[in-house]
Design a protein around this motif. Structure first.
Motif, PDB file in Angstrom:
ATOM      1  N   ALA A  23       1.829   7.277 -29.735  1.00  0.00           N
ATOM      2  CA  ALA A  23       0.558   7.127 -29.019  1.00  0.00           C
ATOM      3  C   ALA A  23      -0.498   8.081 -29.562  1.00  0.00           C
ATOM      4  N   SER A  24      -0.101   9.294 -29.895  1.00  0.00           N
ATOM      5  CA  SER A  24      -1.054  10.257 -30.465  1.00  0.00           C
ATOM      6  C   SER A  24      -1.590   9.761 -31.805  1.00  0.00           C
ATOM      7  N   ALA A  25      -0.719   9.198 -32.619  1.00  0.00           N
ATOM      8  CA  ALA A  25      -1.160   8.651 -33.905  1.00  0.00           C
ATOM      9  C   ALA A  25      -2.166   7.516 -33.692  1.00  0.00           C
ATOM     10  N   LEU A  26      -1.915   6.671 -32.703  1.00  0.00           N
ATOM     11  CA  LEU A  26      -2.862   5.584 -32.409  1.00  0.00           C
ATOM     12  C   LEU A  26      -4.202   6.131 -31.930  1.00  0.00           C
ATOM     13  N   VAL A  27      -4.173   7.147 -31.084  1.00  0.00           N
ATOM     14  CA  VAL A  27      -5.423   7.733 -30.595  1.00  0.00           C
ATOM     15  C   VAL A  27      -6.214   8.338 -31.749  1.00  0.00           C
ATOM     16  N   VAL A  28      -5.529   9.027 -32.651  1.00  0.00           N
ATOM     17  CA  VAL A  28      -6.218   9.622 -33.802  1.00  0.00           C
ATOM     18  C   VAL A  28      -6.800   8.533 -34.705  1.00  0.00           C
ATOM     19  N   LEU A  29      -6.070   7.440 -34.880  1.00  0.00           N
ATOM     20  CA  LEU A  29      -6.594   6.341 -35.699  1.00  0.00           C
ATOM     21  C   LEU A  29      -7.814   5.685 -35.061  1.00  0.00           C
ATOM     22  N   PHE A  31      -9.827   7.032 -32.693  1.00  0.00           N
ATOM     23  CA  PHE A  31     -10.901   7.990 -32.455  1.00  0.00           C
ATOM     24  C   PHE A  31     -10.807   9.126 -33.472  1.00  0.00           C
ATOM     25  N   PRO A  32     -11.201   8.871 -34.709  1.00  0.00           N
ATOM     26  CA  PRO A  32     -11.052   9.888 -35.754  1.00  0.00           C
ATOM     27  C   PRO A  32     -11.905  11.141 -35.510  1.00  0.00           C
ATOM     28  N   GLU A  33     -12.931  11.025 -34.670  1.00  0.00           N
ATOM     29  CA  GLU A  33     -13.773  12.201 -34.418  1.00  0.00           C
ATOM     30  C   GLU A  33     -13.079  13.218 -33.504  1.00  0.00           C
ATOM     31  N   SER A  34     -12.058  12.791 -32.755  1.00  0.00           N
ATOM     32  CA  SER A  34     -11.352  13.742 -31.901  1.00  0.00           C
ATOM     33  C   SER A  34     -10.267  14.457 -32.715  1.00  0.00           C
ATOM     34  N   SER A  35      -9.942  15.663 -32.288  1.00  0.00           N
ATOM     35  CA  SER A  35      -8.956  16.439 -33.034  1.00  0.00           C
ATOM     36  C   SER A  35      -7.545  15.943 -32.729  1.00  0.00           C
ATOM     37  N   VAL A  36      -6.648  16.227 -33.649  1.00  0.00           N
ATOM     38  CA  VAL A  36      -5.247  15.831 -33.474  1.00  0.00           C
ATOM     39  C   VAL A  36      -4.664  16.552 -32.267  1.00  0.00           C
TER      40      VAL A  36
END
Length: 180
Positions: A23-29, A31-36
């Motif tokens: 899920a974290s990988a999907l969120v980063v993909l 919303f690339p502007e948010s930090s990991v």
């Protein structure tokens, strides 16, 4: 795959860890502007809330069937369609199947609601002009909704088949009530 499924059934913490990472990988993909770090923290907090609900239900099931090992064994039998021959195990299986059929009685309405929510999020993303998020959400919505429908139908079919076999009383292990 069966060994991995059994392992995950015994170790819920691994399910949580894997789902949080995915899920974290999907969120980063999306919303690339948010930090990991913020994606991992946000996903982990949501995962913890879901885990509390899942563990409460699982604790009730473990108590009803006599522990984790018994629950994992009964889940395996439901997946394979093996009806227990031992009367005590049949009673535990009957209780597990009845409990799960009762909990899934509103599964169609839940699937419709999930589809509407995911479709709404996708539409709102598109209306907001966020092309990347709209495409990502639409791919996620189609994949997740399709998987949910297929998995829900498979599980319901397995449970109703096992319920029928347990109520008939004549079926024994390897009776061929297996569902794919």
């Amino acid at each position: 795959m069966e060994r991995f499924t059994t392992f995950l059934g015994k170790h819920v913490w691994l399910q949580v860890t894997l789902s949080t990472v995915i899920a974290s990988a999907l969120v980063v993909l999306l919303f690339p502007e948010s930090s990991v770090l913020s994606a991992v923290i946000r996903t982990a907090l949501i995962s913890v809330m879901v885990v509390v609900v899942v563990l409460a239900a699982r604790r009730e099931e473990k108590r009803a069937v006599g522990g984790t090992e018994n629950l994992v064994a009964l889940e395996r039998k439901v997946r394979k369609g093996d009806v227990p021959a031992d009367p005590a195990e049949r009673d535990a299986m009957r209780g597990l199947v009845d409990r799960r059929l009762y909990r899934s009685r509103h599964r169609v309405a839940a699937l419709v609601l999930v589809t509407v929510v995911l479709g709404s999020i996708t539409a709102l993303s598109a209306l907001a002009g966020e092309e990347r998020q709209a495409i990502g959400f639409s791919l996620f919505a189609v994949a997740f909704t399709g998987w949910s429908i297929v998995n829900s139908s498979r599980q319901h079919r397995r449970l109703t088949t096992m319920d029928a076999a347990l109520r008939s009383g004549g079926a024994t292990e390897g009776s061929g009530c297996s569902q794919a």
